[in-house]
Design an enzyme around this catalytic site. Structure first.
Site, PDB file in Angstrom:
ATOM      1  N   SER A 126       1.119   4.034  -3.167  1.00 23.27           N
ATOM      2  CA  SER A 126       0.870   5.477  -3.028  1.00 23.27           C
ATOM      3  C   SER A 126       2.076   6.278  -3.493  1.00 23.27           C
ATOM      4  CB  SER A 126       0.507   5.830  -1.581  1.00 23.27           C
ATOM      5  OG  SER A 126       1.621   5.678  -0.727  1.00 23.27           O
ATOM      6  N   ALA A 152       0.834  -1.208   0.000  1.00 21.86           N
ATOM      7  CA  ALA A 152       0.000   0.000   0.000  1.00 21.86           C
ATOM      8  C   ALA A 152       0.867   1.257   0.000  1.00 21.86           C
ATOM      9  CB  ALA A 152      -0.936   0.000   1.206  1.00 21.86           C
ATOM     10  N   TYR A 153       1.892   1.268   0.810  1.00 23.39           N
ATOM     11  CA  TYR A 153       2.800   2.423   0.870  1.00 23.39           C
ATOM     12  C   TYR A 153       3.480   2.621  -0.479  1.00 23.39           C
ATOM     13  CZ  TYR A 153       6.618   5.412   2.477  1.00 23.39           C
ATOM     14  OH  TYR A 153       7.518   6.437   2.634  1.00 23.39           O
ATOM     15  N   GLY A 154       3.993   1.538  -1.064  1.00 25.53           N
ATOM     16  CA  GLY A 154       4.657   1.617  -2.360  1.00 25.53           C
ATOM     17  C   GLY A 154       3.721   2.076  -3.465  1.00 25.53           C
TER      18      GLY A 154
END
Length: 142
Positions: free
Chosen positions: A15, A11-13
């Protein structure tokens, strides 16, 4: 995290990849008006994003209580414990000195000709090169 896949950072990647693409398009589209856009892709720095042991205790308990039984069984407590260990160990591998990032931000803001991409920190550019230039199995190994 937006240019190369990192385990446990989906999820972080995602975004960061969206932000990176947006920055690249803005750099191209706004250049005709003399507006410069720079992206900063740092390596690992100690920011506290991974949380604390206390926060993990609270979130893990809440998550395990609210997970459907089939999901809990599929992922299991081992997955969450591994994720916790991985993320809480990250600060030991990260640089506490944010000055390379701040220096690049300052350069991007004040330079007459800022770079389109900054990669402050140890290994930021190297991992991107390995990902882009070597077979995927080589990157996945590292």
């Amino acid at each position: 995290a937006g240019g190369i896949p990192l385990p446990r950072y989906a999820a972080y990647g995602a975004s960061k990849a969206a932000l990176s693409m947006f920055s690249g398009v803005m750099r191209q589209e706004l250049s005709k008006w003399g507006i410069k856009v720079a992206a900063i892709h740092p390596s690992g720095f100690r920011t506290g994003i991974q949380g604390t042991s206390d926060l993990w205790d609270k979130q893990e308990k809440e998550l395990m209580e609210n997970l459907p039984a089939d999901t809990r069984q599929a992922y299991g407590e081992d997955y969450l414990q591994g994720l916790r260990r991985y993320l809480l160990h990250m600060p030991a591998c990260c640089d506490p000195d944010l000055s390379p990032v701040l220096g690049d931000v300052l350069h991007a803001l004040l330079a007459r000709r800022p770079h389109g991409l900054y990669t402050p920190g140890k290994g930021a550019y190297l991992l991107l090169c390995i990902f882009c230039c070597f077979p995927l199995w080589c990157y996945d190994f590292f």
